[in-house]
Design an enzyme around this catalytic site. Structure first.
Site, PDB file in Angstrom:
ATOM      1  CG  HIS A   1      52.666  79.335 -28.623  1.00  0.00           C
ATOM      2  ND1 HIS A   1      51.352  79.109 -28.344  1.00  0.00           N
ATOM      3  CD2 HIS A   1      53.233  79.736 -27.450  1.00  0.00           C
ATOM      4  CE1 HIS A   1      51.107  79.380 -27.069  1.00  0.00           C
ATOM      5  NE2 HIS A   1      52.231  79.751 -26.502  1.00  0.00           N
TER       6      HIS A   1
HETATM    7  C1  UD1 Z   1      56.125  83.137 -24.708  1.00  0.00           C
HETATM    8  C2  UD1 Z   1      55.975  82.536 -23.329  1.00  0.00           C
HETATM    9  C3  UD1 Z   1      54.847  81.515 -23.348  1.00  0.00           C
HETATM   10  C4  UD1 Z   1      53.575  82.121 -23.881  1.00  0.00           C
HETATM   11  C5  UD1 Z   1      53.823  82.785 -25.225  1.00  0.00           C
HETATM   12  C6  UD1 Z   1      52.598  83.521 -25.666  1.00  0.00           C
HETATM   13  C7  UD1 Z   1      58.038  82.295 -21.996  1.00  0.00           C
HETATM   14  C8  UD1 Z   1      59.095  81.363 -21.562  1.00  0.00           C
HETATM   15  N1  UD1 Z   1      57.202  81.814 -22.942  1.00  0.00           N
HETATM   16  O1  UD1 Z   1      56.475  82.099 -25.597  1.00  0.00           O
HETATM   17  O2  UD1 Z   1      54.603  81.076 -22.025  1.00  0.00           O
HETATM   18  O3  UD1 Z   1      52.632  81.103 -24.043  1.00  0.00           O
HETATM   19  O4  UD1 Z   1      54.898  83.733 -25.095  1.00  0.00           O
HETATM   20  O5  UD1 Z   1      52.588  83.730 -27.046  1.00  0.00           O
HETATM   21  O6  UD1 Z   1      57.967  83.387 -21.517  1.00  0.00           O
HETATM   22  N2  UD1 Z   1      59.207  86.067 -31.938  1.00  0.00           N
HETATM   23  C9  UD1 Z   1      59.105  86.957 -32.970  1.00  0.00           C
HETATM   24  N3  UD1 Z   1      58.404  88.108 -32.753  1.00  0.00           N
HETATM   25  C10 UD1 Z   1      57.824  88.420 -31.559  1.00  0.00           C
HETATM   26  C11 UD1 Z   1      57.948  87.495 -30.517  1.00  0.00           C
HETATM   27  C12 UD1 Z   1      58.647  86.333 -30.709  1.00  0.00           C
HETATM   28  O7  UD1 Z   1      59.611  86.734 -34.063  1.00  0.00           O
HETATM   29  O8  UD1 Z   1      57.193  89.499 -31.454  1.00  0.00           O
HETATM   30  C13 UD1 Z   1      59.932  84.782 -32.173  1.00  0.00           C
HETATM   31  C14 UD1 Z   1      61.424  84.869 -31.904  1.00  0.00           C
HETATM   32  O9  UD1 Z   1      62.066  84.071 -32.845  1.00  0.00           O
HETATM   33  C15 UD1 Z   1      61.553  84.244 -30.526  1.00  0.00           C
HETATM   34  C16 UD1 Z   1      60.428  83.216 -30.527  1.00  0.00           C
HETATM   35  O10 UD1 Z   1      59.389  83.792 -31.300  1.00  0.00           O
HETATM   36  O11 UD1 Z   1      62.795  83.656 -30.304  1.00  0.00           O
HETATM   37  C17 UD1 Z   1      59.922  82.859 -29.163  1.00  0.00           C
HETATM   38  O12 UD1 Z   1      59.507  84.030 -28.441  1.00  0.00           O
HETATM   39  P1  UD1 Z   1      59.524  84.016 -26.828  1.00  0.00           P
HETATM   40  O13 UD1 Z   1      58.873  85.238 -26.312  1.00  0.00           O
HETATM   41  O14 UD1 Z   1      60.876  83.682 -26.332  1.00  0.00           O
HETATM   42  O15 UD1 Z   1      58.632  82.777 -26.485  1.00  0.00           O
HETATM   43  P2  UD1 Z   1      57.173  82.403 -26.981  1.00  0.00           P
HETATM   44  O16 UD1 Z   1      57.230  81.101 -27.677  1.00  0.00           O
HETATM   45  O17 UD1 Z   1      56.544  83.549 -27.670  1.00  0.00           O
HETATM   46  N1  UDP Z   2      45.603  85.318 -29.776  1.00  0.00           N
HETATM   47  C1  UDP Z   2      45.450  86.402 -30.611  1.00  0.00           C
HETATM   48  N2  UDP Z   2      45.821  86.273 -31.924  1.00  0.00           N
HETATM   49  C2  UDP Z   2      46.340  85.119 -32.430  1.00  0.00           C
HETATM   50  C3  UDP Z   2      46.497  84.020 -31.564  1.00  0.00           C
HETATM   51  C4  UDP Z   2      46.135  84.158 -30.235  1.00  0.00           C
HETATM   52  O1  UDP Z   2      44.962  87.453 -30.184  1.00  0.00           O
HETATM   53  O2  UDP Z   2      46.658  85.077 -33.631  1.00  0.00           O
HETATM   54  C5  UDP Z   2      45.186  85.447 -28.380  1.00  0.00           C
HETATM   55  C6  UDP Z   2      44.298  84.331 -27.881  1.00  0.00           C
HETATM   56  O3  UDP Z   2      42.959  84.541 -28.232  1.00  0.00           O
HETATM   57  C7  UDP Z   2      44.524  84.375 -26.380  1.00  0.00           C
HETATM   58  C8  UDP Z   2      45.982  84.742 -26.292  1.00  0.00           C
HETATM   59  O4  UDP Z   2      46.327  85.348 -27.539  1.00  0.00           O
HETATM   60  O5  UDP Z   2      43.737  85.381 -25.786  1.00  0.00           O
HETATM   61  C9  UDP Z   2      46.753  83.495 -26.070  1.00  0.00           C
HETATM   62  O6  UDP Z   2      48.070  83.717 -26.317  1.00  0.00           O
HETATM   63  P1  UDP Z   2      49.082  82.550 -26.686  1.00  0.00           P
HETATM   64  O7  UDP Z   2      48.373  81.404 -27.287  1.00  0.00           O
HETATM   65  O8  UDP Z   2      50.150  83.199 -27.467  1.00  0.00           O
HETATM   66  O9  UDP Z   2      49.708  82.194 -25.263  1.00  0.00           O
HETATM   67  P2  UDP Z   2      49.277  81.278 -24.036  1.00  0.00           P
HETATM   68  O10 UDP Z   2      47.881  81.584 -23.664  1.00  0.00           O
HETATM   69  O11 UDP Z   2      49.495  79.862 -24.442  1.00  0.00           O
HETATM   70  O12 UDP Z   2      50.259  81.664 -22.989  1.00  0.00           O
END
Ligand code: UD1
Ligand code: UDP
Length: 353
Positions: free
Chosen positions: A203
């Site tokens: 992601h």
């Molecule tokens: C965010 C964090 C990242 C973290 C990740 C955990 C920032 C800059 N990034 O990244 O550090 O590792 O969360 O998962 O804060 N979306 C949905 N449904 C949701 C959430 C997101 O459809 O419930 C989609 C949307 O299209 C959105 C995209 O995912 O634009 C990105 O979501 P966003 O929260 O901006 O960043 P993440 O990639 O999730």
């Molecule tokens: N995780 C989860 N379900 C999923 C994928 C990840 O519960 O389908 C959990 C994972 O085990 C970890 C956390 O989400 O505890 C990590 O989140 P993510 O990879 O989204 O973000 P990051 O750690 O890179 O910020």
């Protein structure tokens, strides 16, 4: 003492669960959920299965550009701080929700507590690197998960209230992995055999937002022999659909929606290897002693690289394939503490009551 805790993204719910369990034994805690993550399986599922208290405030900011999303959070959190007058504001990790919470509080002279302080990738192109540097520099209490994190803060001349308490994600894994064994049937549902598949998660913006990188990653997946399971992040699902990549063309790949924490722990511990760009999952692979291949050029979790327990491969197809094939036998160490980070954080503030 009154704590105002700002959370909003999937990993923050998981990190907050053990800390809140300890903190609330002695203190008052109010949750602000920014709404950065909002799909049921990116948010509600964690509150339900980890028995996290319901948010007191929900900002529903949703998805947008970094500036807009962070600004919307900032505006609302400021109002809540003024209304609630907390003694401390608590944030986790490095997301936009972390930065917004810390910034709003620091400007109102509310001491900021940063859990998972001091992590650095030394790559400022990552939005997370900006968020964590800014947050560390305006925090009053910096709870570090590792010795490396403490050193990183010292190198930036941050000297106030730095404590190496261990990693709250280690607490979460220890607390939930036994629960997970009894409560999930995901392996049966997907027809998976123990150590009979690779677990994939992707992601990170640097991978999803660069078409060449995501194409390389998918090419590598299509060349990995054997079963692969991929709970796909909504960001990545959207990107693949926008650039017209059809995952049906990858053989032996099971694509599923994001799963809850107990299911992911089961999928992680039964995988023969984990292929990921997640920060949290690199650590969980280490805690669960499952070899990891990381689709990034750097990691904040450098301890995991020892003995090739985790191998950095970026998006180079050949490197990904060689790392998958490499037999490793790491000696896993307790770099991330003893599973009592949350207790130590709460105890620190008990002394201040
Ligand atoms: C965010 C964090 C990242 C973290 C990740 C955990 C920032 C800059 N990034 O990244 O550090 O590792 O969360 O998962 O804060 N979306 C949905 N449904 C949701 C959430 C997101 O459809 O419930 C989609 C949307 O299209 C959105 C995209 O995912 O634009 C990105 O979501 P966003 O929260 O901006 O960043 P993440 O990639 O999730
Ligand atoms: N995780 C989860 N379900 C999923 C994928 C990840 O519960 O389908 C959990 C994972 O085990 C970890 C956390 O989400 O505890 C990590 O989140 P993510 O990879 O989204 O973000 P990051 O750690 O890179 O910020």
């Amino acid at each position: 003492m009154k704590f105002l805790t700002v959370i909003g993204a999937r990993p923050q719910f998981i990190k907050a669960a053990p800390v809140s369990r300890e903190l609330r034994k002695t203190h008052e805690e109010i949750y602000v959920h920014t709404g950065q993550h909002y799909d049921k399986n990116m948010s509600d599922i964690f509150f339900e299965e980890l028995k996290i208290p319901k948010p007191d405030y929900h900002l529903n900011v949703g998805s947008s550009s970094h500036g807009k999303q962070t600004a919307n959070m900032l505006e609302e959190i400021e109002k809540i701080i003024i209304e609630e007058k907390p003694d401390y504001l608590l944030v986790y990790g490095d997301t936009n929700s972390t930065l917004a919470g810390a910034l709003a509080a620091a400007k109102l002279h509310i001491p900021v507590i940063h859990v998972e302080a001091g992590l650095r990738s030394f790559n400022k192109k990552m939005p997370e690197e900006i968020n964590r540097i800014m947050t560390d520099h305006i925090s009053e209490y910096l709870f570090c998960p590792t010795h490396t994190a403490v050193k990183n803060l010292e190198n930036e001349n941050i000297t106030r209230n730095i404590l190496n308490v261990g990693d709250v994600m280690c607490d979460a894994v220890l607390y939930n992995s036994t629960l997970s064994e009894g409560k999930t049937s995901i392996s049966d549902k997907l027809g998976l055999e123990r150590k009979g598949y690779y677990l994939i998660t992707v992601h990170r913006a640097e991978n999803t937002d660069e078409p060449e990188n995501i194409r390389n990653i998918i090419e590598a997946f299509s060349k990995i022999e054997g079963k692969k399971v991929w709970p796909i992040h909504p960001r990545t699902r959207n990107v693949l659909s926008n650039i017209g990549i059809d995952l049906n063309s990858v053989s032996d790949l099971i694509v599923i929606d994001p799963v809850g924490y107990l299911d992911i722990l089961a999928l992680e511990s039964n995988a023969k290897k984990i292929i990921t760009d997640s920060g949290g999952i690199q650590k969980e692979a280490y805690f669960l002693q499952v070899p990891c291949v990381t689709l990034r050029e750097q990691t904040e979790w450098i301890e995991t690289l020892e003995d090739n327990a985790n191998i950095l491969v970026g998006t180079d197809v050949d490197k990904i394939l060689s790392a998958i094939k490499l037999e490793v036998a790491p000696s896993y160490k307790d770099y991330f503490g003893d599973g009592k980070a949350s207790v130590k954080i709460a105890e620190y503030f008990n002394k201040e009551v």
